[in-house]
Design a protein around this motif. Structure first.
Motif, PDB file in Angstrom:
ATOM      1  N   ALA A 199       0.814  -1.070  -0.198  1.00 48.83           N
ATOM      2  CA  ALA A 199      -0.111  -0.124  -0.078  1.00 48.83           C
ATOM      3  C   ALA A 199       0.845   1.145   0.058  1.00 48.83           C
ATOM      4  O   ALA A 199       0.463   2.282  -0.860  1.00 48.83           O
ATOM      5  CB  ALA A 199      -0.867  -0.121   1.165  1.00 48.83           C
ATOM      6  N   TYR A 200       1.930   1.151   0.733  1.00 52.17           N
ATOM      7  CA  TYR A 200       2.852   2.417   0.856  1.00 52.17           C
ATOM      8  C   TYR A 200       3.440   2.738  -0.540  1.00 52.17           C
ATOM      9  O   TYR A 200       3.621   3.734  -1.002  1.00 52.17           O
ATOM     10  CB  TYR A 200       4.005   2.141   1.973  1.00 52.17           C
ATOM     11  N   ALA A 242       2.094   6.939  -6.871  1.00 50.87           N
ATOM     12  CA  ALA A 242       0.953   7.858  -7.356  1.00 50.87           C
ATOM     13  C   ALA A 242       1.389   9.409  -7.119  1.00 50.87           C
ATOM     14  O   ALA A 242       0.785  10.322  -7.889  1.00 50.87           O
ATOM     15  CB  ALA A 242      -0.543   7.601  -6.683  1.00 50.87           C
ATOM     16  N   HIS A 295       2.343   1.940  -3.453  1.00 48.19           N
ATOM     17  CA  HIS A 295       1.468   2.242  -4.620  1.00 48.19           C
ATOM     18  C   HIS A 295       1.110   3.640  -4.178  1.00 48.19           C
ATOM     19  O   HIS A 295       0.909   4.543  -5.108  1.00 48.19           O
ATOM     20  CB  HIS A 295       0.244   1.304  -4.575  1.00 48.19           C
ATOM     21  N   THR A 296       0.949   3.996  -3.051  1.00 46.91           N
ATOM     22  CA  THR A 296       0.532   5.318  -2.576  1.00 46.91           C
ATOM     23  C   THR A 296       1.663   6.399  -2.868  1.00 46.91           C
ATOM     24  O   THR A 296       1.583   7.500  -3.649  1.00 46.91           O
ATOM     25  CB  THR A 296       0.373   5.525  -1.088  1.00 46.91           C
ATOM     26  N   ARG A 297       3.120   6.045  -2.788  1.00 49.59           N
ATOM     27  CA  ARG A 297       4.092   6.765  -3.024  1.00 49.59           C
ATOM     28  C   ARG A 297       4.325   7.131  -4.831  1.00 49.59           C
ATOM     29  O   ARG A 297       4.788   8.075  -5.150  1.00 49.59           O
ATOM     30  CB  ARG A 297       5.456   6.525  -2.525  1.00 49.59           C
TER      31      ARG A 297
END
Length: 58
Positions: A24-25, A31, A27-29
């Motif tokens: 999740a981290y 984006a 994919h968030t970074r």
């Protein structure tokens, strides 16, 4: 699934949780666009202003 000791099952669950958090981290970074230190958010480094001028009707 074979009969595993409870401590092994707990460790596997913990590792799975950590993998989900890291995924999740990442994919968030990924984006969020990366910027150089001190670069303004509306920087025209990529030529955004010239492109906008070309799109205006003549």
């Amino acid at each position: 699934m074979p009969n595993l000791p409870e401590d092994i099952v707990d460790r596997i669950k913990s590792l799975e949780r950590q993998v989900r958090q890291l995924t999740a981290y990442v994919h968030t970074r990924a984006a969020a666009p990366a910027r150089a230190a001190g670069e303004a958010p509306d920087s025209s480094r990529d030529g955004g202003e010239e492109e906008a001028a070309d799109e205006r009707p003549a």
